[in-house]
Design an enzyme around this catalytic site. Sequence first.
Site, PDB file in Angstrom:
ATOM      1  N   ARG A  29     -14.650 -25.030   2.653  1.00  0.00           N
ATOM      2  CA  ARG A  29     -14.170 -26.141   3.490  1.00  0.00           C
ATOM      3  C   ARG A  29     -15.192 -26.422   4.599  1.00  0.00           C
ATOM      4  O   ARG A  29     -15.515 -27.563   4.884  1.00  0.00           O
ATOM      5  CB  ARG A  29     -12.813 -25.726   4.074  1.00  0.00           C
ATOM      6  CG  ARG A  29     -12.192 -26.680   5.015  1.00  0.00           C
ATOM      7  CD  ARG A  29     -10.834 -26.192   5.445  1.00  0.00           C
ATOM      8  NE  ARG A  29     -10.869 -24.934   6.201  1.00  0.00           N
ATOM      9  CZ  ARG A  29      -9.808 -24.320   6.685  1.00  0.00           C
ATOM     10  NH1 ARG A  29      -8.609 -24.841   6.485  1.00  0.00           N
ATOM     11  NH2 ARG A  29      -9.921 -23.210   7.368  1.00  0.00           N
ATOM     12  N   THR A  30     -15.706 -25.357   5.218  1.00  0.00           N
ATOM     13  CA  THR A  30     -16.710 -25.501   6.276  1.00  0.00           C
ATOM     14  C   THR A  30     -18.044 -25.013   5.695  1.00  0.00           C
ATOM     15  O   THR A  30     -18.264 -23.805   5.567  1.00  0.00           O
ATOM     16  CB  THR A  30     -16.326 -24.648   7.501  1.00  0.00           C
ATOM     17  OG1 THR A  30     -14.930 -24.821   7.746  1.00  0.00           O
ATOM     18  CG2 THR A  30     -17.121 -25.005   8.722  1.00  0.00           C
ATOM     19  N   GLY A  51     -14.941 -16.267   3.693  1.00  0.00           N
ATOM     20  CA  GLY A  51     -14.474 -15.251   4.638  1.00  0.00           C
ATOM     21  C   GLY A  51     -14.910 -13.860   4.183  1.00  0.00           C
ATOM     22  O   GLY A  51     -15.835 -13.712   3.367  1.00  0.00           O
ATOM     23  N   GLY A  52     -14.221 -12.839   4.695  1.00  0.00           N
ATOM     24  CA  GLY A  52     -14.545 -11.455   4.357  1.00  0.00           C
ATOM     25  C   GLY A  52     -14.447 -11.179   2.866  1.00  0.00           C
ATOM     26  O   GLY A  52     -15.309 -10.510   2.285  1.00  0.00           O
ATOM     27  N   LYS A  85      -9.363  -5.613  10.444  1.00  0.00           N
ATOM     28  CA  LYS A  85     -10.534  -5.278   9.608  1.00  0.00           C
ATOM     29  C   LYS A  85     -11.864  -5.518  10.330  1.00  0.00           C
ATOM     30  O   LYS A  85     -12.837  -4.826  10.081  1.00  0.00           O
ATOM     31  CB  LYS A  85     -10.523  -6.103   8.316  1.00  0.00           C
ATOM     32  CG  LYS A  85      -9.480  -5.677   7.297  1.00  0.00           C
ATOM     33  CD  LYS A  85      -9.644  -6.555   6.066  1.00  0.00           C
ATOM     34  CE  LYS A  85      -8.717  -6.215   4.948  1.00  0.00           C
ATOM     35  NZ  LYS A  85      -9.009  -6.966   3.720  1.00  0.00           N
ATOM     36  N   SER A 145       0.807  -1.236   0.000  1.00  0.00           N
ATOM     37  CA  SER A 145       0.000   0.000   0.000  1.00  0.00           C
ATOM     38  C   SER A 145       0.839   1.286   0.000  1.00  0.00           C
ATOM     39  O   SER A 145       0.523   2.212  -0.766  1.00  0.00           O
ATOM     40  CB  SER A 145      -0.978  -0.014   1.171  1.00  0.00           C
ATOM     41  OG  SER A 145      -1.898  -1.056   0.968  1.00  0.00           O
ATOM     42  N   GLY A 193     -14.539 -20.251  -0.922  1.00  0.00           N
ATOM     43  CA  GLY A 193     -14.202 -19.563   0.331  1.00  0.00           C
ATOM     44  C   GLY A 193     -15.409 -18.849   0.902  1.00  0.00           C
ATOM     45  O   GLY A 193     -16.386 -18.586   0.178  1.00  0.00           O
TER      46      GLY A 193
HETATM   47  P1  NAP Z   1     -10.673 -15.106   5.867  1.00  0.00           P
HETATM   48  O1  NAP Z   1     -11.787 -14.224   6.312  1.00  0.00           O
HETATM   49  O2  NAP Z   1      -9.710 -15.647   6.869  1.00  0.00           O
HETATM   50  O3  NAP Z   1     -11.332 -16.344   5.032  1.00  0.00           O
HETATM   51  C1  NAP Z   1     -10.544 -17.355   4.506  1.00  0.00           C
HETATM   52  C2  NAP Z   1     -11.428 -18.404   3.798  1.00  0.00           C
HETATM   53  O4  NAP Z   1     -10.545 -19.350   3.206  1.00  0.00           O
HETATM   54  C3  NAP Z   1     -12.359 -19.183   4.707  1.00  0.00           C
HETATM   55  O5  NAP Z   1     -13.553 -19.464   4.016  1.00  0.00           O
HETATM   56  C4  NAP Z   1     -11.579 -20.477   4.984  1.00  0.00           C
HETATM   57  O6  NAP Z   1     -12.430 -21.618   5.145  1.00  0.00           O
HETATM   58  C5  NAP Z   1     -10.831 -20.654   3.684  1.00  0.00           C
HETATM   59  N1  NAP Z   1      -9.558 -21.359   3.896  1.00  0.00           N
HETATM   60  C6  NAP Z   1      -8.489 -20.930   4.601  1.00  0.00           C
HETATM   61  N2  NAP Z   1      -7.491 -21.838   4.556  1.00  0.00           N
HETATM   62  C7  NAP Z   1      -7.963 -22.877   3.816  1.00  0.00           C
HETATM   63  C8  NAP Z   1      -7.420 -24.127   3.429  1.00  0.00           C
HETATM   64  N3  NAP Z   1      -6.171 -24.494   3.760  1.00  0.00           N
HETATM   65  N4  NAP Z   1      -8.187 -24.956   2.693  1.00  0.00           N
HETATM   66  C9  NAP Z   1      -9.443 -24.598   2.346  1.00  0.00           C
HETATM   67  N5  NAP Z   1     -10.024 -23.423   2.679  1.00  0.00           N
HETATM   68  C10 NAP Z   1      -9.277 -22.577   3.408  1.00  0.00           C
HETATM   69  O7  NAP Z   1      -9.778 -14.353   4.798  1.00  0.00           O
HETATM   70  P2  NAP Z   1     -10.237 -13.205   3.772  1.00  0.00           P
HETATM   71  O8  NAP Z   1     -10.087 -11.883   4.411  1.00  0.00           O
HETATM   72  O9  NAP Z   1     -11.534 -13.589   3.184  1.00  0.00           O
HETATM   73  O10 NAP Z   1      -9.057 -13.289   2.677  1.00  0.00           O
HETATM   74  C11 NAP Z   1      -8.893 -14.441   1.888  1.00  0.00           C
HETATM   75  C12 NAP Z   1      -7.817 -14.277   0.842  1.00  0.00           C
HETATM   76  O11 NAP Z   1      -8.145 -13.237  -0.063  1.00  0.00           O
HETATM   77  C13 NAP Z   1      -6.435 -13.906   1.408  1.00  0.00           C
HETATM   78  O12 NAP Z   1      -5.491 -14.677   0.725  1.00  0.00           O
HETATM   79  C14 NAP Z   1      -6.270 -12.439   1.082  1.00  0.00           C
HETATM   80  O13 NAP Z   1      -4.926 -12.070   0.901  1.00  0.00           O
HETATM   81  C15 NAP Z   1      -7.035 -12.346  -0.224  1.00  0.00           C
HETATM   82  N6  NAP Z   1      -7.564 -10.992  -0.493  1.00  0.00           N
HETATM   83  C16 NAP Z   1      -7.102 -10.340  -1.593  1.00  0.00           C
HETATM   84  C17 NAP Z   1      -7.558  -9.063  -1.879  1.00  0.00           C
HETATM   85  C18 NAP Z   1      -7.050  -8.341  -3.099  1.00  0.00           C
HETATM   86  O14 NAP Z   1      -7.180  -7.113  -3.175  1.00  0.00           O
HETATM   87  N7  NAP Z   1      -6.488  -9.029  -4.059  1.00  0.00           N
HETATM   88  C19 NAP Z   1      -8.508  -8.450  -1.034  1.00  0.00           C
HETATM   89  C20 NAP Z   1      -8.978  -9.148   0.077  1.00  0.00           C
HETATM   90  C21 NAP Z   1      -8.489 -10.439   0.334  1.00  0.00           C
HETATM   91  P3  NAP Z   1     -13.234 -21.939   6.509  1.00  0.00           P
HETATM   92  O15 NAP Z   1     -14.505 -21.123   6.443  1.00  0.00           O
HETATM   93  O16 NAP Z   1     -13.467 -23.388   6.439  1.00  0.00           O
HETATM   94  O17 NAP Z   1     -12.328 -21.532   7.627  1.00  0.00           O
END
Ligand code: NAP
Length: 283
Positions: free
Chosen positions: A153-154, A130-131, A67, A18, A128
């Site tokens: 996964r869940t 998550g957020g 966040k 950033s 996925g």
């Molecule tokens: P988060 O809220 O922690 O959610 C992660 C999700 O991934 C959950 O649904 C989790 O499943 C799943 N997951 C995690 N590890 C896993 C594994 N080993 N096998 C299967 N599923 C798995 O994270 P988030 O904030 O949504 O961010 C997720 C990703 O997006 C990150 O890599 C982040 O860097 C990326 N991102 C990129 C941008 C961009 O601008 N490019 C913006 C935002 C986020 P469960 O529900 O089963 O726990």
Amino acid sequence: MKSNKIAILGYPIKHTLSPKMHNYWLKELGISGKYQAIKTPIKNFKKTIKKLCNEGYKGVNLTLPLKEEALKYLNKKDRIVDFVGATNVLIFSKQNVIEGKNTDVYGFKKSLIKLVKNKKRKTAIIIGSGGAARAVLCALIEMRYKKIIIFNRTKKNAEKIKKDFIKNFSSNLKIKIVCENLKNLKRNLEEIDLLVNTTPMGMKNFPPLNINIKKFKTNLAVFDLVYNPLETKLIKDSKKWGIKNTNGLDMLMYQAQRSFYYWLNKKPKVTNKLKKILEKEIK
Ligand code: NAP
């Protein structure tokens, strides 16, 4: 001339891109100011935002693990922040009012429009729950996809997204949201127009996403939110099979562009030159 102060807070914060983007734009637009990275573990968050407000900061970006934590301190927020359950931009006003925004929806939408130029937006898969998945779901619904399948996964976390979405937005949407266990991803992929990975799978130190995309139809587009490495296995496979694809770098730049606009009321340009600078940082 008054110097504008902005920052990103999080912990760890060492690898954030950033400051590179925002300081590049400040310089390019001839705006006086500095964008810093401030190491902020959760326990210091409240005191840090209070201090920055008092020092006249315009606002901050937030990254892991702040966040969601930040929601407790907002005086103002919109529906998207409520639904996504996370804010990545805080705007500070002179009266110490803290407004929370989420620019990931905008970032995703802008980069998806760049990737998928046709208007054939029928069925999309989100991997996925998550957020980031919530932000992607908002964008896909705004873009009028007709059916969205959330694989996770869940499975109950995917079902929670669906429930929250209906509660926050509308129960009579003309859209079908289906929730599935990630284990079932291998079947029924022929009719998909878009596949989005919102999990960290494929990221440095994570296993790759284990799917066989060659079976997909040719019209498919693949969007991997991961941008480090620039090419995950999912992106490499897409390239191999001639499938339109993008990593998460455009999304990162567009969410930053929107943040910049919220603080300074100026819209900086997302260019190939900036993208090259960021790609060099990642490599
Ligand atoms: P988060 O809220 O922690 O959610 C992660 C999700 O991934 C959950 O649904 C989790 O499943 C799943 N997951 C995690 N590890 C896993 C594994 N080993 N096998 C299967 N599923 C798995 O994270 P988030 O904030 O949504 O961010 C997720 C990703 O997006 C990150 O890599 C982040 O860097 C990326 N991102 C990129 C941008 C961009 O601008 N490019 C913006 C935002 C986020 P469960 O529900 O089963 O726990």
